[in-house]
Motif scaffolding. Sequence first.
Motif, PDB file in Angstrom:
ATOM      1  N   GLU A 166     -38.319  67.981  51.559  1.00 57.84           N
ATOM      2  CA  GLU A 166     -37.574  67.779  50.316  1.00 57.84           C
ATOM      3  C   GLU A 166     -36.275  67.024  50.589  1.00 57.84           C
ATOM      4  O   GLU A 166     -35.938  66.060  49.884  1.00 57.84           O
ATOM      5  N   SER A 167     -35.532  67.443  51.615  1.00 54.26           N
ATOM      6  CA  SER A 167     -34.273  66.767  51.952  1.00 54.26           C
ATOM      7  C   SER A 167     -34.522  65.310  52.326  1.00 54.26           C
ATOM      8  O   SER A 167     -33.783  64.405  51.907  1.00 54.26           O
ATOM      9  N   TRP A 168     -35.571  65.082  53.106  1.00 56.03           N
ATOM     10  CA  TRP A 168     -35.915  63.719  53.531  1.00 56.03           C
ATOM     11  C   TRP A 168     -36.258  62.848  52.310  1.00 56.03           C
ATOM     12  O   TRP A 168     -35.778  61.718  52.191  1.00 56.03           O
ATOM     13  N   ALA A 169     -37.075  63.382  51.403  1.00 60.05           N
ATOM     14  CA  ALA A 169     -37.503  62.596  50.241  1.00 60.05           C
ATOM     15  C   ALA A 169     -36.324  62.243  49.344  1.00 60.05           C
ATOM     16  O   ALA A 169     -36.197  61.108  48.879  1.00 60.05           O
ATOM     17  N   ARG A 170     -35.461  63.197  49.103  1.00 60.38           N
ATOM     18  CA  ARG A 170     -34.312  62.924  48.234  1.00 60.38           C
ATOM     19  C   ARG A 170     -33.385  61.879  48.859  1.00 60.38           C
ATOM     20  O   ARG A 170     -32.847  61.009  48.160  1.00 60.38           O
ATOM     21  N   GLU A 171     -33.206  61.952  50.169  1.00 63.94           N
ATOM     22  CA  GLU A 171     -32.343  60.993  50.833  1.00 63.94           C
ATOM     23  C   GLU A 171     -32.962  59.597  50.815  1.00 63.94           C
ATOM     24  O   GLU A 171     -32.265  58.595  50.590  1.00 63.94           O
ATOM     25  N   ARG A 172     -34.266  59.508  51.039  1.00 68.17           N
ATOM     26  CA  ARG A 172     -34.936  58.206  51.015  1.00 68.17           C
ATOM     27  C   ARG A 172     -34.846  57.563  49.629  1.00 68.17           C
ATOM     28  O   ARG A 172     -34.573  56.367  49.499  1.00 68.17           O
ATOM     29  N   LEU A 173     -35.076  58.354  48.603  1.00 66.43           N
ATOM     30  CA  LEU A 173     -35.001  57.815  47.248  1.00 66.43           C
ATOM     31  C   LEU A 173     -33.584  57.368  46.905  1.00 66.43           C
ATOM     32  O   LEU A 173     -33.373  56.370  46.214  1.00 66.43           O
ATOM     33  N   ARG A 174     -32.604  58.112  47.405  1.00 65.42           N
ATOM     34  CA  ARG A 174     -31.210  57.738  47.155  1.00 65.42           C
ATOM     35  C   ARG A 174     -30.874  56.418  47.844  1.00 65.42           C
ATOM     36  O   ARG A 174     -30.258  55.533  47.245  1.00 65.42           O
ATOM     37  N   LEU A 175     -31.293  56.276  49.101  1.00 66.21           N
ATOM     38  CA  LEU A 175     -30.963  55.071  49.852  1.00 66.21           C
ATOM     39  C   LEU A 175     -31.649  53.834  49.279  1.00 66.21           C
ATOM     40  O   LEU A 175     -31.075  52.749  49.227  1.00 66.21           O
ATOM     41  N   LEU A 176     -32.916  54.005  48.857  1.00 70.65           N
ATOM     42  CA  LEU A 176     -33.676  52.867  48.338  1.00 70.65           C
ATOM     43  C   LEU A 176     -33.441  52.633  46.845  1.00 70.65           C
ATOM     44  O   LEU A 176     -33.918  51.641  46.301  1.00 70.65           O
ATOM     45  N   LYS A 177     -32.722  53.596  46.205  1.00 70.52           N
ATOM     46  CA  LYS A 177     -32.464  53.509  44.768  1.00 70.52           C
ATOM     47  C   LYS A 177     -33.767  53.363  43.975  1.00 70.52           C
ATOM     48  O   LYS A 177     -33.876  52.567  43.032  1.00 70.52           O
ATOM     49  N   VAL A 178     -34.764  54.117  44.401  1.00 74.93           N
ATOM     50  CA  VAL A 178     -36.069  54.090  43.730  1.00 74.93           C
ATOM     51  C   VAL A 178     -36.032  55.031  42.531  1.00 74.93           C
ATOM     52  O   VAL A 178     -35.598  56.178  42.641  1.00 74.93           O
ATOM     53  N   LEU A 179     -36.485  54.539  41.379  1.00 76.22           N
ATOM     54  CA  LEU A 179     -36.403  55.297  40.135  1.00 76.22           C
ATOM     55  C   LEU A 179     -37.696  56.063  39.889  1.00 76.22           C
ATOM     56  O   LEU A 179     -38.590  55.600  39.173  1.00 76.22           O
ATOM     57  N   VAL A 180     -37.814  57.233  40.495  1.00 77.96           N
ATOM     58  CA  VAL A 180     -38.992  58.083  40.293  1.00 77.96           C
ATOM     59  C   VAL A 180     -38.515  59.490  39.961  1.00 77.96           C
ATOM     60  O   VAL A 180     -37.366  59.852  40.201  1.00 77.96           O
ATOM     61  N   THR A 181     -39.434  60.284  39.429  1.00 83.51           N
ATOM     62  CA  THR A 181     -39.174  61.701  39.209  1.00 83.51           C
ATOM     63  C   THR A 181     -39.622  62.472  40.449  1.00 83.51           C
ATOM     64  O   THR A 181     -40.743  62.275  40.922  1.00 83.51           O
ATOM     65  N   LEU A 182     -38.756  63.323  40.975  1.00 84.13           N
ATOM     66  CA  LEU A 182     -39.096  64.132  42.140  1.00 84.13           C
ATOM     67  C   LEU A 182     -38.903  65.599  41.781  1.00 84.13           C
ATOM     68  O   LEU A 182     -37.791  66.039  41.501  1.00 84.13           O
ATOM     69  N   ASP A 183     -39.988  66.358  41.788  1.00 87.55           N
ATOM     70  CA  ASP A 183     -39.942  67.786  41.487  1.00 87.55           C
ATOM     71  C   ASP A 183     -40.382  68.595  42.700  1.00 87.55           C
ATOM     72  O   ASP A 183     -40.988  68.052  43.636  1.00 87.55           O
ATOM     73  N   THR A 184     -40.101  69.890  42.661  1.00 86.39           N
ATOM     74  CA  THR A 184     -40.500  70.771  43.757  1.00 86.39           C
ATOM     75  C   THR A 184     -41.586  71.733  43.289  1.00 86.39           C
ATOM     76  O   THR A 184     -41.704  72.048  42.101  1.00 86.39           O
ATOM     77  N   VAL A 185     -42.378  72.196  44.258  1.00 79.60           N
ATOM     78  CA  VAL A 185     -43.406  73.204  44.024  1.00 79.60           C
ATOM     79  C   VAL A 185     -43.208  74.320  45.051  1.00 79.60           C
ATOM     80  O   VAL A 185     -42.600  74.093  46.107  1.00 79.60           O
TER      81      VAL A 185
END
Length: 298
Positions: free
Chosen positions: A176-195
Motif C-alpha cells: 500500500e505504501s509503495w503504491a501510494r508513493e508511486r502514484l504520487r511521484l508519477l501523478k497518475v490519476l487513478v482511484t486506489l482503495d484498500t481491502v
Amino acid sequence: MNAAPLRWLPLLLAALLPSLAVAQTLDRVRASGTLTLGYLPDQPPFSVSEGDGASGYGVDLCQKVADQLRTQPGLAQLRTRFVPLAPEKALDVVREGGVDLLCSPVVETLKRRETLAFSLPVYTAGVGVVLRQDASPHLVRVLKGEESPSGPTWRATVNRGLTAAHFVVQGGTVVESWARERLRLLKVLVTLDTVPSALDGVQKVAKGEADAFFADQMMLRSLVQRDASNAGLMVLDRRFEFEPVSLAMARGDEDFRLQVDTALSRFYRSGDMVPLYTRYFGPPGDLDQTLFKVYSRR
C-alpha cells in the motif's frame, strides 16, 4: 546524600521494562510445553488454514523452528499450536505476545522494527499485479511497462489510459505504501482503495469491481490457480519491486530470535531447502540459491 543518580532511575527502568516484558519466550514455551504460532489464513503459498491447523511455506519453516527448539533442555516434547490471525491485527498480536512467532512472512521495515523483531529473510517477495484477461489493452501495456517511461509524455500517456481506473491493495501493507508513493511521484490519476485481505483483492478484480490488485506476485498466482472462478484473471510476469520478507516476533528476546535464526540457517544450508522451495514456488533459480547462502548464518 547525592540524589543525582536517582534522577536516572526512571529513565533506566523505562529502558529496561519493555525488554523484560517481552523477554523469556523460551521460559514461557518451556512452562506451557507449547509453541504458539500465528498465521494469516488466506496468504498462499505462505500460509492457509487446513482443518484445525495450517499449511504453507511459512508454516513449514515454523515447524523447522519447532524442531530446533526440541533440541533444547526441557523442550523435547514440545507441541505446536496454530492460531489464525486477522491481517489488520496480526502484528499487534505478535507485539503483545499473543503468539510466539508469525509464520506468514512480512517485510521488515524500520518503523516495524521499533516494536517487533524479525528473523533472517525467508523469501524474496516481488510486487505483482492481477487483472482481468479482458482488461483494456492500454492498461495491460502500461502495467507491463511497455509505455515509454520518460518525461511528461509518460505521465500524459499513462493518464490517458488510467484515468478512472480503479486499483486496490491490501490495507496496512508495504505494498500500500509503495503504491501510494508511486502514484504520487508519477501523478497518475487513478482511484486506489484498500481491502482487508489478498483474497478480497483478487475477488474484487474477478467480479469487475476493480481493475487491478497489487500484492506479492507468487501469492497472486497461488490465489488465482486454486479457484476455478478465477479463470478470467491473469497475473502479469512483471515484478515492480523486490523485498525480502521474514518471520516476525516480539521485540527484545534475543535468545528466542537466535533459536529461530539457527533453525532457518541450518535449513538453508541443508539439502532439504531446494525441494521445499520447489514445492511452493517452482525450482529455485541461480539468484534464489545464491540468496539462500546470503541469508543463512554460521
